[in-house]
Design a protein around this motif. Structure first.
Motif, mmCIF file in Angstrom:
data_model
loop_
_atom_site.group_PDB
_atom_site.id
_atom_site.type_symbol
_atom_site.label_atom_id
_atom_site.label_comp_id
_atom_site.label_asym_id
_atom_site.label_seq_id
_atom_site.Cartn_x
_atom_site.Cartn_y
_atom_site.Cartn_z
ATOM 1 N N LEU A 228 -3.692 13.817 -40.688
ATOM 2 C CA LEU A 228 -5.074 13.350 -40.735
ATOM 3 C C LEU A 228 -5.457 12.662 -39.428
ATOM 4 N N ALA A 229 -4.479 11.976 -38.828
ATOM 5 C CA ALA A 229 -4.742 11.275 -37.564
ATOM 6 C C ALA A 229 -4.720 12.208 -36.363
ATOM 7 N N GLY A 230 -4.271 13.466 -36.556
ATOM 8 C CA GLY A 230 -4.291 14.440 -35.472
ATOM 9 C C GLY A 230 -2.940 14.957 -35.046
ATOM 10 N N SER A 231 -1.879 14.673 -35.808
ATOM 11 C CA SER A 231 -0.530 15.110 -35.444
ATOM 12 C C SER A 231 -0.381 16.617 -35.549
ATOM 13 N N ASP A 232 0.538 17.165 -34.725
ATOM 14 C CA ASP A 232 0.849 18.595 -34.792
ATOM 15 C C ASP A 232 2.028 18.873 -35.727
ATOM 16 N N LEU A 233 2.492 17.830 -36.443
ATOM 17 C CA LEU A 233 3.569 17.941 -37.432
ATOM 18 C C LEU A 233 4.911 18.312 -36.826
ATOM 19 N N ASN A 234 5.118 18.031 -35.571
ATOM 20 C CA ASN A 234 6.403 18.313 -34.934
ATOM 21 C C ASN A 234 7.327 17.106 -35.133
ATOM 22 N N PHE A 235 7.892 17.003 -36.321
ATOM 23 C CA PHE A 235 8.671 15.845 -36.717
ATOM 24 C C PHE A 235 10.176 16.106 -36.595
ATOM 25 N N PRO A 236 10.979 15.031 -36.596
ATOM 26 C CA PRO A 236 12.435 15.199 -36.653
ATOM 27 C C PRO A 236 12.848 15.907 -37.933
#
Length: 517
Positions: free
Chosen positions: A384-392
């Motif tokens: 929602l804040a704008g992340s590209d979901l590239n998480f650990p």
């Protein structure tokens, strides 16, 4: 992490062209996010049906008009799960987006010393957009200092005691155990349902700011006003002490429920009053958002931290002088029916909780039957804040945005197709794993509370919500698959499956930091 990058592209399209009858066709840039976390509120502890198809999923005594309003104007998740059936592991898991087996129940008992660089909800939001202001108010109970987690403002390292306020100090219900026993005996109070004696009574007293409900609400609205004035997007988490024991409420609310006719399943006026007062605080947040004119740019999420308590045992009413006024036995043994058991249990009563979302581009009065978990909030809020979901890789949750924007979606993309729940270490080793309609519950050691432990059980949740029919022998292949996957996951994350004599990680952290609650 390739699947997350692919998903991010698809979700960006969904944001640009929202589904259904909504008139909003453009992406909501930097929306405000409000997360309300309730304590010990069971799945059936609302005055709306937790599942519209199940009449018993609605309380016949409690009243929650504002949570009902949130559900009616948003999306109700009928199969919402807390990350764990008890508060501290659930709250740690929420903050990190990680299964409790990776931290609080890990073989590494001092994991909390290395969390400085771990991803958290506020860090994920700020990584997506540094302009966000973040705040946490209420019960923390996490083995990490709030400022190190990324919060700009917080109430500090609070835990259960923060909700036991009585005047200028704290009141411990355990101190009334002896007086309660004596009162029940001397006054020949009947125990019609043969309620077992508890280690401490469920104490009730009157307070105009019960459980700091209105203090938490006021601090949150002040923070939001400042953010609005500065033109900054915000994330604020309100972690209520209610409806955790003790049973504190406003006098007028208590008097109302004391004079109300009992339901068949829910009867306790002390709990009902506290729940209603918390609901009033939630209504104040909903009204604030509307009054400030930020509804079109604000998402609101609500979830319970774990299942409700199965019973309340002895009730001790305490007066304004901190003296025992009266005592009685609770009439309720199974407050979470039709779900089995309650808090601490890995049956549905301990894990399934209220779970609601509301915001721009979301259809109102919708029900989603897809199983979701509190682990999903970190990726959801970050996106929602704008992340590209590239998480650990260790982030075990997945973004809920596809479900929120498209009711044709039937799953959440996570790093596993299984929902896994686990505890061990300083608690009795227990686990549960769900895939589709099947759920396996495993007891790793001998327990006096349950017959024939250690054992493994298999249930079909859709056909047997109350988990009364163990179908392990009927579907041995499915049971084997689930148990093997559970064991594989726990081994891969180095989870503890035994017991050890240590205190909880927050207690140890605070001692090491030289902090007092």
């Amino acid at each position: 992490m390739k699947k997350y990058k692919i998903l991010a592209v698809a979700l960006a399209v969904l944001f640009m062209y929202s589904c259904g009858t909504s008139t909003k066709k453009t992406r909501i840039e930097s929306p405000n996010i409000i997360f309300i976390l309730t304590d010990d509120q069971g799945w059936t502890h609302t005055s709306h049906r937790a599942d519209p198809n199940i009449p018993e999923s609605k309380s016949d005594f409690y009243e929650t008009p504002n949570i009902d309003r949130l559900a009616k104007t948003g999306i109700l998740f009928s199969q919402g799960y807390a990350p764990n059936p008890i508060c501290a592991p659930s709250r740690n898991s929420l903050m990190f987006g990680q299964n409790a087996a990776r931290h609080i129940y890990n073989k590494d008992s001092v994991w909390y010393r290395s969390t400085q660089d771990w991803l958290t909800i506020p860090k994920a939001i700020k990584n997506a957009n540094p302009n966000y202001r973040t705040a946490h108010f209420g019960k923390w109970h996490i083995a990490m200092l709030p400022e190190r987690a990324g919060f700009d403002i917080s109430d500090g390292m609070t835990s259960n005691a923060g909700g036991e306020i009585y005047g200028d100090g704290f009141l411990k219900a355990r101190e009334y155990t002896k007086a309660t026993k004596e009162y029940l005996v001397q006054n020949q109070i009947e125990n019609p349902t043969k309620m077992l004696e508890a280690g401490k009574p469920s104490a009730h007293w009157d307070d105009q700011n019960p459980k700091d409900i209105f203090g938490i609400t006021q601090r949150a609205t002040d923070f939001m006003k400042e953010s609005i004035k500065e033109g900054m997007p915000f994330y604020v988490q309100l972690s209520h002490y209610a409806a955790h024991l003790s049973l504190v409420s406003k006098k007028e609310t208590y008097d109302y429920f004391k004079n109300k006719e009992n339901g068949e399943r829910h009867t306790n006026p002390e709990f009902a009053a506290m729940l209603k007062d918390m609901d009033t605080g939630i209504g104040m947040i909903l009204d604030f958002v509307k009054e400030q004119g930020i509804e079109d740019n604000t998402y609101i999420f609500l979830m319970g931290d774990n299942g409700g308590r199965r019973r309340l045992n002895q009730i001790a009413v305490i007066d304004e002088n901190k003296q025992l006024k009266e005592a009685r036995y609770s009439l309720q043994h199974d407050r979470n029916l039709p779900l089995r058991d309650g808090k601490h249990s890995f049956y549905e009563g301990g894990l399934r909780v209220p779970f609601i979302a509301k915001g721009p581009n979301l259809k109102s009065n919708q029900v989603c039957e897809v199983p979701v978990t509190g682990l999903d909030f970190l990726p959801t809020f970050a996106q929602l804040a704008g992340s590209d979901l590239n998480f650990p890789d260790e982030i075990d949750g997945g973004s809920l945005i596809p479900l929120l924007l498209d009711n044709n979606q039937d799953r959440v993309e996570r790093n596993s197709e299984y929902l896994i729940f686990h505890q061990a270490s300083h608690r009795k080793p227990r686990s549960a794993i769900r895939k589709g309609d099947f759920k396996l519950v495993k007891y790793w050691g001998k327990e006096t509370k349950y017959e024939n432990t250690p054992k493994v059980e298999l249930f079909n949740i859709r056909e047997d919500l109350s988990e009364t029919n163990n179908i392990l022998n009927k579907y041995p292949e499915i049971a084997t698959e689930l148990e093997n996957e559970l064991k594989r996951f726990l081994a891969n994350v180095n989870a503890e499956t035994g017991v050890r004599d240590i205190k909880g990680p927050q207690d140890r952290l605070m001692k090491e930091e030289g902090l007092k609650e």
